[in-house]
Design a protein around this motif. Structure first.
Motif: not given
Length: 456
Positions: A219-242
């Protein structure tokens, strides 16, 4: 084996270092996402004139063949490769020659792995949500069958007030609905493409990141290249949900373990979801429920492991981030299997309604209604409470229950007691009087069932 990254160094590492560095053992499961991402990247490179259209067609055609060969088992994944990205690229170069080396133009393994992981986890979220909805449906169907089955409701694990078994099951359906909502919301934030961020700083090539993201369904792109390669919030968030999902399953596991014991005898699990004892022939163990309860701790560990890995990392990519995958893969696999087990376990469970009703009667959980009866006749509540407690004490001492105690005995405690008392303290009456929205009456349960099914 020559290293794709040889240049600045000779690329010579010890065998032990190679094994330590390798991720192919667990990231090979992302081969479909890796190849799909590479096809989109080749298409983008051709669109922008970075490579020729004929070269892109060659790359895409051969990548599709590699995907088919891996999926069919014709091409086994080489476990000596460093990771799935290198395996696919090396196999492609073997097949098409130097044009295969052009595929990695304007990308890095840093944004490539971030892309693969997002795509893989989004697919698994869809599967896990679908399975969880099936479990919700199984609980709701069983709740409808037992919407008039009385059982003791508990607080502090002490019998408290009567509820319907269907009402109790629907409490878990509501929890699981929230789990689906959380995972769906997590996917929304996951649905951002990092490809094109390259190693950390973007690229000098005239790429079209929006086109590539659109090709892959993002639906979109990472707007900051540093954040794009280092972001793993989605892993933490999914692990928390699970972890929350597993906590809910663990709570239900604990109840099933208790309910299926001889001491409770409320339910009997199907033989398909129990085991026996090697030396005690009378045993029927609720091992599947116990395993779900135990595996919940394991998923909590996956969450804490990921949080700990990421907590001190400077921007941008660090090799520590290779440790993000095994934990989240394990958690997704564990939750998926646990939910599937529960679907079968709930669908085949036998409910001992008479045992539940007897437990409700023996627990004197209509004592509040007995006090309410006197209060409605004009007695102050505190006085009614004391009389009700005295009657319960008498019943316990003499092996009686409130429903069978003779009216003459009631009148020894108060002349306000009349024949209509028995209707007021009948357990079914007690339950159906609790007709507030979300309550345990049959009418309220039917409303809850409609709510759940509309949500599904």
């Amino acid at each position: 084996m020559a290293k794709m990254w040889a240049g600045r160094t000779a690329g010579d590492t010890s065998k032990l270092a190679d094994e330590f560095n390798s991720s192919i053992g667990f990231d090979s499961r992302m081969f479909k996402e890796d190849i799909t991402g590479s096809i989109a990247h080749a298409q983008m490179l051709a669109k922008q004139g970075i490579i020729e259209r004929k070269e892109a067609d060659t790359l895409c055609d051969e990548l599709l063949k590699i995907l088919e060969d891996i999926s069919s088992g014709k091409l086994p994944i080489d476990m000596d490769a460093e990771d799935i990205h290198m395996f696919v690229e090396e196999e492609l170069t073997k097949r098409v020659g130097d044009v295969g080396k052009k595929l990695h133009t304007a990308r890095s393994r840093n944004d490539q792995v971030a892309l693969d992981l997002r795509m893989y986890l989004m697919n698994r979220v869809d599967e896990l949500c679908a399975d969880t909805k099936h479990l919700i449906a199984a609980l709701t169907d069983k709740a409808e069958v037992y919407k008039e089955a009385i059982m003791p409701g508990y607080t502090h694990l002490q019998r408290a007030q009567p509820v319907m078994f269907g009402h109790h099951l629907l409490a878990y359906a509501m929890m699981l609905l929230r789990d689906v909502d959380r995972m769906t919301d997590c996917k929304r934030r996951m649905n951002i493409s990092p490809i094109g961020c390259c190693a950390l700083a973007g690229t000098t090539y005239d790429t079209d990141r929006y086109f590539e993201a659109e090709q892959l369904g993002f639906e979109g792109i990472a707007m900051n290249s540093l954040d794009g390669v280092s972001d793993r919030d989605f892993v933490i968030e999914l692990l928390s949900d699970i972890a929350i999902l597993m906590m809910h399953l663990s709570r239900l596991s604990e109840e099933i373990i208790l309910w299926s014991s001889w001491e409770f005898g409320f339910v009997e699990l199907s033989d398909a979801y129990t085991t026996g004892s090697s030396i005690m022939p009378q045993k029927k163990n609720s091992d599947m429920a116990e395993l779900v309860r135990g595996k919940t701790g394991r998923v909590y560990g996956d969450l804490m492991g990921a949080l700990t890995v990421l907590k001190g990392l400077p921007l941008a990519y660090n090799k520590d981030m290779q440790e993000d995958k095994e934990g989240v893969f394990d958690a997704v696999d564990t939750a998926s299997m646990s939910v599937k087990i529960f679907i079968g376990m709930i669908s085949t469970i036998k409910v001992r309604t008479e045992n539940m009703k007897k437990a409700a009667q023996r627990g004197f959980i209509n004592a509040t209604d007995l006090a309410d009866y006197l209060t409605k006749k004009g007695m102050p509540f505190r006085s009614a409470y004391k009389i009700s407690g005295s009657i319960v004490a008498y019943c316990i001492e003499n092996g009686e229950v409130l429903e069978t105690l003779p009216l003459e005995k009631y009148k020894e405690y108060s002349d306000l007691f009349e024949q209509d008392l028995y209707e007021d303290i009948d357990l079914l009456t007690c339950v159906n009087k609790r007709n507030s929205v979300g309550g345990t009456s049959v009418q309220s349960i039917e409303q809850q069932i409609r709510f759940v099914r509309e949500k599904l």
